[in-house]
Design an enzyme around this catalytic site. Structure first.
Site, PDB file in Angstrom:
ATOM      1  N   ASP A   1     -20.042 -14.532   2.878  1.00  0.00           N
ATOM      2  CA  ASP A   1     -19.279 -15.742   2.577  1.00  0.00           C
ATOM      3  C   ASP A   1     -20.007 -16.741   1.685  1.00  0.00           C
ATOM      4  O   ASP A   1     -19.467 -17.791   1.370  1.00  0.00           O
ATOM      5  CB  ASP A   1     -18.874 -16.443   3.878  1.00  0.00           C
ATOM      6  CG  ASP A   1     -20.065 -16.735   4.785  1.00  0.00           C
ATOM      7  OD1 ASP A   1     -21.210 -16.614   4.320  1.00  0.00           O
ATOM      8  OD2 ASP A   1     -19.845 -17.083   5.964  1.00  0.00           O
TER       9      ASP A   1
ATOM     10  N   GLU B   1       3.959  14.200  -8.743  1.00  0.00           N
ATOM     11  CA  GLU B   1       4.485  12.995  -9.380  1.00  0.00           C
ATOM     12  C   GLU B   1       4.828  11.871  -8.414  1.00  0.00           C
ATOM     13  O   GLU B   1       4.927  10.721  -8.811  1.00  0.00           O
ATOM     14  CB  GLU B   1       5.730  13.334 -10.239  1.00  0.00           C
ATOM     15  CG  GLU B   1       6.871  13.953  -9.469  1.00  0.00           C
ATOM     16  CD  GLU B   1       6.848  15.470  -9.565  1.00  0.00           C
ATOM     17  OE1 GLU B   1       7.914  16.073  -9.629  1.00  0.00           O
ATOM     18  OE2 GLU B   1       5.740  16.055  -9.566  1.00  0.00           O
TER      19      GLU B   1
ATOM     20  N   ASN C   1      11.113  21.147  -7.731  1.00  0.00           N
ATOM     21  CA  ASN C   1       9.998  20.234  -7.508  1.00  0.00           C
ATOM     22  C   ASN C   1      10.487  18.854  -7.079  1.00  0.00           C
ATOM     23  O   ASN C   1       9.882  18.199  -6.222  1.00  0.00           O
ATOM     24  CB  ASN C   1       9.180  20.125  -8.800  1.00  0.00           C
ATOM     25  CG  ASN C   1       7.766  19.649  -8.542  1.00  0.00           C
ATOM     26  OD1 ASN C   1       7.088  20.173  -7.655  1.00  0.00           O
ATOM     27  ND2 ASN C   1       7.324  18.666  -9.306  1.00  0.00           N
TER      28      ASN C   1
ATOM     29  N   ASP D   1     -23.926 -13.960  -1.723  1.00  0.00           N
ATOM     30  CA  ASP D   1     -23.346 -12.686  -1.257  1.00  0.00           C
ATOM     31  C   ASP D   1     -22.443 -12.051  -2.303  1.00  0.00           C
ATOM     32  O   ASP D   1     -22.079 -10.872  -2.177  1.00  0.00           O
ATOM     33  CB  ASP D   1     -22.525 -12.912   0.019  1.00  0.00           C
ATOM     34  CG  ASP D   1     -23.389 -13.225   1.229  1.00  0.00           C
ATOM     35  OD1 ASP D   1     -24.513 -12.687   1.293  1.00  0.00           O
ATOM     36  OD2 ASP D   1     -22.954 -14.003   2.088  1.00  0.00           O
TER      37      ASP D   1
ATOM     38  N   ASN E   1       3.570  28.337  -5.842  1.00  0.00           N
ATOM     39  CA  ASN E   1       4.803  28.617  -6.577  1.00  0.00           C
ATOM     40  C   ASN E   1       4.550  28.810  -8.066  1.00  0.00           C
ATOM     41  O   ASN E   1       5.125  29.716  -8.693  1.00  0.00           O
ATOM     42  CB  ASN E   1       5.807  27.474  -6.374  1.00  0.00           C
ATOM     43  CG  ASN E   1       6.538  27.610  -5.050  1.00  0.00           C
ATOM     44  OD1 ASN E   1       6.429  28.626  -4.367  1.00  0.00           O
ATOM     45  ND2 ASN E   1       7.279  26.578  -4.671  1.00  0.00           N
TER      46      ASN E   1
ATOM     47  N   ASP F   1     -24.272 -10.344   7.988  1.00  0.00           N
ATOM     48  CA  ASP F   1     -25.242 -11.248   8.591  1.00  0.00           C
ATOM     49  C   ASP F   1     -24.940 -11.326  10.084  1.00  0.00           C
ATOM     50  O   ASP F   1     -23.826 -11.025  10.515  1.00  0.00           O
ATOM     51  CB  ASP F   1     -25.112 -12.630   7.944  1.00  0.00           C
ATOM     52  CG  ASP F   1     -26.285 -13.546   8.286  1.00  0.00           C
ATOM     53  OD1 ASP F   1     -27.168 -13.119   9.061  1.00  0.00           O
ATOM     54  OD2 ASP F   1     -26.305 -14.682   7.790  1.00  0.00           O
TER      55      ASP F   1
ATOM     56  N   ASP G   1       9.631  17.107  -3.550  1.00  0.00           N
ATOM     57  CA  ASP G   1       8.983  15.793  -3.483  1.00  0.00           C
ATOM     58  C   ASP G   1       9.839  14.776  -2.739  1.00  0.00           C
ATOM     59  O   ASP G   1       9.321  13.910  -2.032  1.00  0.00           O
ATOM     60  CB  ASP G   1       8.676  15.281  -4.886  1.00  0.00           C
ATOM     61  CG  ASP G   1       7.402  15.887  -5.454  1.00  0.00           C
ATOM     62  OD1 ASP G   1       6.522  16.249  -4.647  1.00  0.00           O
ATOM     63  OD2 ASP G   1       7.290  16.016  -6.678  1.00  0.00           O
TER      64      ASP G   1
END
Length: 823
Positions: free
Chosen positions: A568, A265, A661, A572, A636, A307, A665
């Site tokens: 540019d 999460e 958990n 392109d 786990n 280029d 985390d």
């Protein structure tokens, strides 16, 4: 001729047609951009997990998961929105204007204010501000390379009548937004603005969804892995509960808690923070990151397409030499070219500027009599000058055009007739310089009689004085930058519209492989599969069109390359859109900047290289979370599912699962601050769901093995009660799965790789909270009890041996993080 619009009518038309701006790809306002972030597959999984947690009664856990998701999305949106605003400011800084007739007066207006029906005036050097039909034109030549890729200017003229309905780009009576005038003057009537222009068609094409980027492919594969594993565990626990006649509601709640416990999460937050840190570092180097995910694609990039002009060469043409017709050094051609450039009118080319910058000659003693302007059929320009009683017609231009008008040549101060042998030597001379990557202008002259006007017919029976040679110098340090990119696993491939001789010469100077040069004609003869194989093996593509560039991008992506494209121009934009990471520059046209993921204030390979390293740093830290999170969580959760088979009670309460958990985390929230081994920055970092799966199925069982050992010690040695069992396993699983981060965070020896201080602090804090909780007033509500000292002796021994086993397994699965292959 039309008299132009009034200001009032122009405002009315702008309200009807909108501003003269091409629609940007993906433009839908901030609300649409924010909602789009919620379509991330992992975000959907996590929001489902939050809903399940709320259903289980764990409102705190549900709130934590939802808060992490919302925080990461808000941070991602804020940074992306700020970067987009910065890119918009760059656009405003170079906003062009146009000369428009309003209320009967010629005046300057911003290009975005133009509307259909406006009368505009054009001159050499102007960017054409909208699609328009010519009303008057005099010697008008327009460069359409930015739109079509055609490198030579096209002559434009007023419609003769029959072609008036032709609206194609090739129409000679029309001019188009984004192109530029290189010679002549004109007035034109605007017939299309904004998204209705040919320029707008390119921008509109950018709204098509491009092929998935490396980041999107990796995230999608990882989300599928998590979803499949969650479904497998959920079904397995439900079947076990049914087989063992457990209470259905309790079994369902336990199974859902396991599924939630498997979800990473904190991944969106950790990913966003890691990428945001990289974006801040890159901003200091004048690099604007428009989309945070592009930083990860930077780190994964294996091929950079660009280029040569502006990347390898400075695009600042300089005079390299002045030689006679056979290549010997001579100042005579330069003197004549200097006179020609000094007296010519109209817009000067970069070659003229180079001629005039190289040497200052006194031209006061010369008087200009006439000029025969340049045009793209003759490809030469002549001036007639007089000094005393001598009148000289001096011509400079394309070698093949000038030589064709010569009957004599000058060498070593002598003038001689050109025979077949001399003509062949002259031709070989100019071709040889072309093969060395130089631009060549031929210079010729003749004495002419006094007359009122001179014409192209006078450009005959001339004497060839020689050639002036120009070089677009290689950017200092670019060879070193290319070597650094190559050492870090990035292949630079050059896509240029120049001929193969020039491309080969320039690339050889900077160390790019020139053993094979592929031309656009060859590309057209190949299918997609063959092109992909050829593109992987070739470093230089010459005389390529925008469509061919786009095909090369897609062909390399199909070969599992992660493609960066630096461009540019308008032409392109499709390639920028299709690449895994599109890179443009501040001076690029609007549509190119809009299509790009990253905008460079300066076209600099060093800045690109720095961005690549930041991408790899961020990606490596994210991968640390994924590898340890999936392996430890899976271990786990597997232990809990297996424990449900033989234990007379649940291995851990649903609330304890979610708390475990959360603490786990929380210990990893500082991963974005962690140090990264230099070895992990030397090669492209690729998503590898296969590697994550191997870690999950390889390291996970080791975690489960120690869980089962803990079960045995708690039940057989310590004779633990149900509450003591829950407490003991809670502490053991928290200690092992958080401390293992110090092993998994590096591909090498964990004792030689120093973690960040913040990471050390967060891991130790999480473990300390887990150990202290049973002694706090919260213990009863959480179902914890105090444990005997013997358990902690076992915990220390188990943790140390567990980390040693994981280190051995890690070296088997990942001798180096660079060995991770894409799934």
């Amino acid at each position: 001729m039309p008299a132009g619009l009034s200001e009032r009518e122009a405002r009315n038309r702008q309200a009807r047609y909108g501003p003269n701006e091409a629609r940007a790809a993906g433009h839908g306002g901030p609300i649409a951009a924010l909602l789009l972030l919620f379509t991330n597959p992992l975000v959907v999984i996590l929001l489902l997990a939050a809903s399940v947690s709320g259903f289980l009664g764990d409102k705190v856990g549900a709130s934590i998961i939802a808060a992490m998701v919302i925080l990461s999305i808000a941070l991602n949106f804020a940074l992306s929105y700020r970067s987009q605003n910065a890119a918009n400011r760059l656009r405003d800084e170079i906003a062009p204007t146009a000369t428009v007739c309003r209320d009967g007066c010629w005046q300057e207006h911003p290009r975005r204010d133009l509307v259909p029906g406006d009368l505009i005036r054009l001159a050499a050097g102007d960017r054409i501000p909208a699609d328009a039909r010519l009303i008057t034109a005099r010697d008008l030549h327009v460069l359409q390379a930015a739109l079509t890729g055609e490198s030579m200017p096209i002559e434009k003229e007023v419609a003769s009548g029959t072609e008036d309905m032709d609206r194609s780009i090739d129409a000679r009576h029309l001019v188009f937004l984004g192109t530029s005038v290189v010679a002549g003057t004109a007035t034109a009537l605007v017939f299309a603005t904004g998204r209705h222009t040919a320029f707008g068609d390119v921008a509109e094409a950018l709204t098509d969804r491009p092929p998935p980027t490396e980041f999107e492919r990796g995230l999608s594969g990882f989300s599928r892995l998590i979803m499949y594993t969650m479904v497998f565990l959920l079904l397995a626990v439900l079947l076990i509960g049914i087989a063992m006649h457990r209470p259905p509601l309790q079994t369902m709640l336990f199974a859902l808690a396991l599924a939630v416990g498997l979800t990473p999460e904190f991944m969106p937050m950790i990913t966003t923070v890691a990428l945001a840190r990289g974006a801040v570092r890159m901003a200091r180097q004048r690099v604007i990151v428009k989309h945070l995910a592009a930083i990860e694609d930077f780190g994964s990039m294996t091929v950079l397409l660009s280029d040569k002009t502006g990347t390898l060469t400075s695009s600042e043409t300089s005079l390299a030499a002045s030689v006679d017709p056979f290549g010997a050094a001579s100042e005579r051609p330069h003197l004549l070219a200097y006179l020609n450039a000094s007296f010519e009118t109209g817009i000067r080319s970069p070659l003229d500027a180079a001629i005039l910058n190289c040497q200052t000659l006194a031209v006061d003693e010369y008087r200009k009599l006439d000029e025969i302007p340049f045009d793209f059929e003759r490809r030469r320009l002549s001036v007639v000058v007089e000094r005393d009683d001598e009148r000289l017609l001096i011509v400079k231009g394309a070698p093949e055009s000038v030589i064709a008008g010569c009957t004599q040549y000058e060498a070593d101060g002598l003038v001689q007739r050109i025979d077949a042998t001399a003509m062949e030597r002259c031709t070989r001379t100019q071709e040889a310089f072309g093969e060395q990557g130089m631009r060549v202008l031929a210079v010729a002259y003749r004495n002419v009689p006094s007359q009122e006007r001179y014409a192209t017919s006078d450009e005959a029976d001339m004497t060839l004085a020689g050639f002036v040679l120009f070089a677009d110098p290689v950017i200092p340090g670019v060879a070193e930058s290319l070597r650094a990119l190559a050492q870090d696993g990035i292949t630079v491939k050059i896509l240029t519209g120049d001929n193969e001789r020039v491309a080969r010469h320039v690339c050889a100077q900077v160390g790019i492989d020139v053993s094979r040069v592929v031309t656009g004609a060859e590309i057209d003869s190949l299918g997609e599969t063959a092109l992909g194989i050829l593109a992987e093996q070739t470093s230089i593509f010459a005389r390529v069109t925008p469509t061919q560039k786009h095909r090369i991008v897609l062909a390399l992506k199909a070969r599992n390359c992660v493609v960066g494209f630096l461009g540019d121009g308008i032409n392109d934009a499709p390639s920028l859109h299709a690449a895994d990471v599109g890179i443009s520059v501040a001076s690029a046209v609007d549509v190119a900047r809009e299509a790009a993921d990253i905008v460079l204030r300066e076209r600099d390979l060093k800045a690109l290289h720095a961005g690549v390293i930041e991408g790899r740093r961020a990606f490596t830290n994210v991968m640390k979370y994924l590898l340890m999170g999936t392996s430890s969580n899976f271990g786990n959760m597997f232990s809990m599912a297996a424990g449900a088979l033989f234990l007379p009670f649940l291995p851990m309460l649903p609330t304890q699962i979610l708390l475990n958990n959360f603490l786990y985390d929380m210990a990893q929230t500082t991963i974005p601050t962690d140090n990264v081994d230099s070895a992990q920055l030397r090669r492209p970092r690729r998503w590898s769901v296969a590697l994550i799966r191997r870690f999950m199925l390889g390291i996970g069982p080791i975690s489960s093995l120690y869980d089962f050992l803990t079960f045995y010690v708690l039940l057989r040695w310590l004779h633990a009660s149900e509450a003591a069992f829950h407490t003991g396993w809670f502490i053991e699983s928290l200690a092992t799965q958080t401390l293992v981060l110090f092993v998994i965070r590096t591909a090498g020896n964990p004792l030689r790789s120093r973690p960040s201080k913040a990471l050390i602090a967060s891991v130790l804090l999480a473990i300390a909270i887990g150990v202290i909780l049973p002694a706090t007033p919260l213990a009863a509500d959480l179902g914890f009890v105090l444990l005997p000292p013997a358990f902690f002796m076992f915990l220390i021994a188990a943790t140390v041996t567990y980390l040693l086993l994981v280190e051995m397994a890690k070296r088997r699965f990942m001798r180096s993080a660079d060995e991770a292959s894409p799934a």
